[in-house]
Every structure is written in structure tokens, then in C-alpha cells.
Design an enzyme around this catalytic site. Structure first.
Site, short mmCIF file in Angstrom:
data_model
loop_
_atom_site.label_atom_id
_atom_site.label_comp_id
_atom_site.label_asym_id
_atom_site.label_seq_id
_atom_site.Cartn_x
_atom_site.Cartn_y
_atom_site.Cartn_z
CG ASP A 12 -17.09 -39.42 -15.75
OD1 ASP A 12 -17.10 -40.67 -15.74
OD2 ASP A 12 -17.93 -38.75 -16.38
CG HIS A 242 -24.54 -42.51 -22.67
ND1 HIS A 242 -25.70 -43.25 -22.63
CD2 HIS A 242 -23.58 -43.34 -23.14
CE1 HIS A 242 -25.46 -44.48 -23.04
NE2 HIS A 242 -24.17 -44.57 -23.36
O1 RIB Z 1 -23.42 -44.83 -18.90
C1 RIB Z 1 -22.92 -43.71 -19.56
C2 RIB Z 1 -22.18 -42.80 -18.64
O2 RIB Z 1 -21.01 -43.45 -18.15
C3 RIB Z 1 -21.67 -41.51 -19.33
O3 RIB Z 1 -21.66 -40.46 -18.41
C4 RIB Z 1 -20.26 -41.86 -19.72
O4 RIB Z 1 -19.39 -40.72 -19.77
C5 RIB Z 1 -19.84 -42.75 -18.59
O5 RIB Z 1 -19.37 -41.92 -17.55
CA CA Z 2 -19.64 -39.15 -18.03
#
Ligand code: RIB
Ligand code: CA
Length: 316
Positions: A12, A242
Site C-alpha cells: 500500500d 517497518h
Molecule cells: O504499522 C506499519 C505499517 O502500516 C507499514 O506497512 C506502513 O506502511 C503502514 O502501512
Molecule cells: Ca505498508
């Protein structure tokens, strides 16, 4: 070098998604075979535009981009991705313009590609798990046809980020996460337990930007907004890594300490919605269904990222 790992990234984009896709494209251990797009940080069409843009900048406009779900399985989208990633999902840079997006065929793409290569593909999921849940519901045999499903999501022994107990990707579609966690395929969970241990600082980002390539120039444009959001909302001078950490789990799993454990997702309690509960003492007497990452060599992740992405040259 060992075998090249064939991957499909469900994503995303999203600033850290963009950083993760660049790591995947820059790593010879992986062969990215396509992106499937899901509503998460911003709407699915904007995410798709962003995906097309970043692939073009990386010299991979040839890769398939399949658009998927624009809302969670059973509840309205309630996330706040735009405050962290910008209304356009790329730090208010307007980089993606209004280019047309491909048709919605992410579920068919996942089913056809996985079915055509039994046991070959790793799915790296960087957003809410809506597409994967739909695919494995339509074609349950997928659960025995993938090499691994690596999920950036969850928080089993640390606080949440979307809520006090839930991580954003899981919280954005908890019903989808529950389906994915119980589908029977090998799930590796790269959650906040490890991603909160990996931080990119302004000094690190300057080292990355010093490479002055089209990819690092893109990251230099989109990360300031993300940095500002973290400084404002989390109070740190940097941001947690992340999605790139989840991709690193496909490249170099030795950087992670993991444990097989039974994990469930809360879907029937508004306060705890999206919480991922790991039964570490097997009190529920249920068979493990997830390999949970509990620790990570953070410096190893940062070194890998800098080496690969700063060293990446757009194919001629
Ligand atoms: O919590 C972090 C996640 O949420 C990552 O994938 C960031 O891109 C959001 O989508
Ligand atoms: Ca993400």
C-alpha cells in the site's frame, strides 16, 4: 549464492512500502515478479499510481501491477495513513500525478501466479491483508502452494501503533488478518516487536541520499514528510523501519530470532480490535500457526539497506 527467491509484494505505497520495494529490487537474492495493491496508507488507486511511479523510477516499469481491494473485508476503512504518508501516499510530493491505473485483478493475479508455480513463490505483505484473505478464500489450495507468507504486521509482546494494542496493517483489516493467520500456509510475522527496534535517523538518510541515484533521490524527496510525522507523533528524531525490515526477512532471515507460536487476532472487541495475541505458554493447547519475529539485528538491517539501495543502479 543460494537460490533466488521469487516474490510477489502486496503493498500500500506508502513511503516505507516504497523503501521496501526498492530494497527488494536492489537485492539479487530476490526476483520480484509483481506488485499487488491494497487500500491501506491511502486509497487503492493512489497506491497503484504510486506503485507504477516507483517501478518506473527504479527501471522496472515492466513489472505487473495488479490492483486489489479498496476497502477492508467487512468494515469501513478507519485508518489514518495520510497523516503519516501524505494525502498522495508519497509525502505530498505529487510525484504520481493522475496516471491511469490498471484493472482490478490482484486476487486473480495471486491465484494464477501461485497456482502456476507450486511452492515457488514468497508473498511479502506490507499492507492490510485484504487481498491475501480474498485470494485464499476463493482458492484455499493456495495455502499449500506458497513457499512463505511474510507479513509486516502485528505486535505480540510490545505496544501497538494504530491503537495501544494493535498494529496498523492488522487493525485496518482484522478479519482479513485472522483468515490469513489461520489459512494453513507458512506465515512469518515481522511485527512491531522487531520493527520498533530498527530506526533510520536523519544522519542515516543523508548517507543514503549521498549516493545521488534516481532511487535515492526519490527516497530523499519522500522521507522528509515521514520523518516529520514521526517527530510530531512519536517524538523521535528518525522513523521506525517497518516494511523494509519485512523484505529483509526474505533476503537474510538470519538477522531475526523467531519462534513458532499460536497467534490469534481480535475481531470481536472494539477496544482490542486487531490485537495479535501470541500464546507463548501454549495455554490454549492449539498448534502453532505463525513464526513470530521476536528480535532482530537492527544494525544488520540498516547496513543491508544502505549497501543494497545506495549501490543500486537502474537497469539500462
Ligand atoms: O504499522 C506499519 C505499517 O502500516 C507499514 O506497512 C506502513 O506502511 C503502514 O502501512
Ligand atoms: Ca505498508
Amino acid at each position: 549464492m543460494g537460490d533466488v527467491r521469487r516474490v510477489i509484494i502486496d503493498t500500500d505505497p506508502g513511503i516505507d512500502d516504497t523503501m521496501a520495494v526498492m530494497l527488494a529490487l536492489a537485492s539479487p537474492e530476490l526476483r520480484v515478479e509483481g506488485l499487488t495493491i491494497v487500500r491501506g496508507n491511502v486509497g487503492v488507486e493512489q497506491c497503484a499510481r504510486n506503485a507504477l511511479t516507483i517501478l518506473e523510477i527504479a527501471g522496472h516499469a515492466d513489472l505487473p501491477v495488479a490492483v486489489g481491494a479498496d476497502k477492508p473485508l467487512v468494515r469501513p476503512y478507519h485508518g489514518h495513513g495520510a497523516t503519516v504518508h501524505g494525502q498522495d501516499g508519497l509525502g505530498e510530493t505529487g510525484l504520481s500525478g493522475t496516471r491511469p491505473v490498471p484493472d482490478r485483478r490482484a486476487v486473480d493475479f495471486l491465484i494464477s501466479r501461485i497456482s502456476a508455480a507450486p511452492g515457488e513463490l514468497t508473498i511479502v505483505a506490507l499492507g492490510p491483508l485484504t487481498n491475501l484473505a480474498l485470494a485464499v478464500t476463493v482458492e484455499p489450495r493456495l495455502a499449500h502452494g506458497v513457499r512463505e507468507v511474510i507479513v509486516m504486521g502485528g505486535a505480540v509482546a510490545t505496544r501497538g501503533n494504530a491503537t495501544p494494542v494493535a498494529e496498523a496493517n492488522i487493525n485496518n483489516d482484522p478479519e482479513a488478518a485472522r483468515i490469513v493467520f489461520h489459512a494453513g500456509w507458512p506465515v512469518t510475522l515481522v511485527g512491531l516487536d522487531v520493527t520498533h527496534k530498527v530506526t533510520m535517523t536523519p544522519a542515516y538518510l543523508q548517507r543514503l541520499a549521498a549516493a545521488r541515484t534516481p532511487v535515492t533521490d526519490l527516497l530523499a524527496k519522500i522521507t522528509p514528510f515521514y520523518l516529520g510525522a514521526y517527530q510530531r507523533m512519536v517524538g523521535i528524531d528518525g522513523f521506525y523501519v517497518h516494511d523494509p525490515t519485512a523484505v529483509a526477512a526474505a533476503i537474510r532471515p538470519s538477522l531475526f530470532e523467531t519462534r513458532e507460536v499460536y497467534v490469534d487476532v481480535v475481531t470481536d472487541n472494539e477496544r482490542a480490535l486487531g490485537q495479535t495475541i501470541a500464546d507463548f505458554r501454549n495455554q490454549w493447547k492449539l498448534a502453532p500457526n505463525v513464526r513470530v519475529c521476536l528480535n532482530v539485528d537492527a544494525q544488520g538491517i540498516l547496513d543491508l539497506y544502505l549497501d543494497r539501495v545506495a549501490g543500486y543502479r537502474v537497469p539500462a
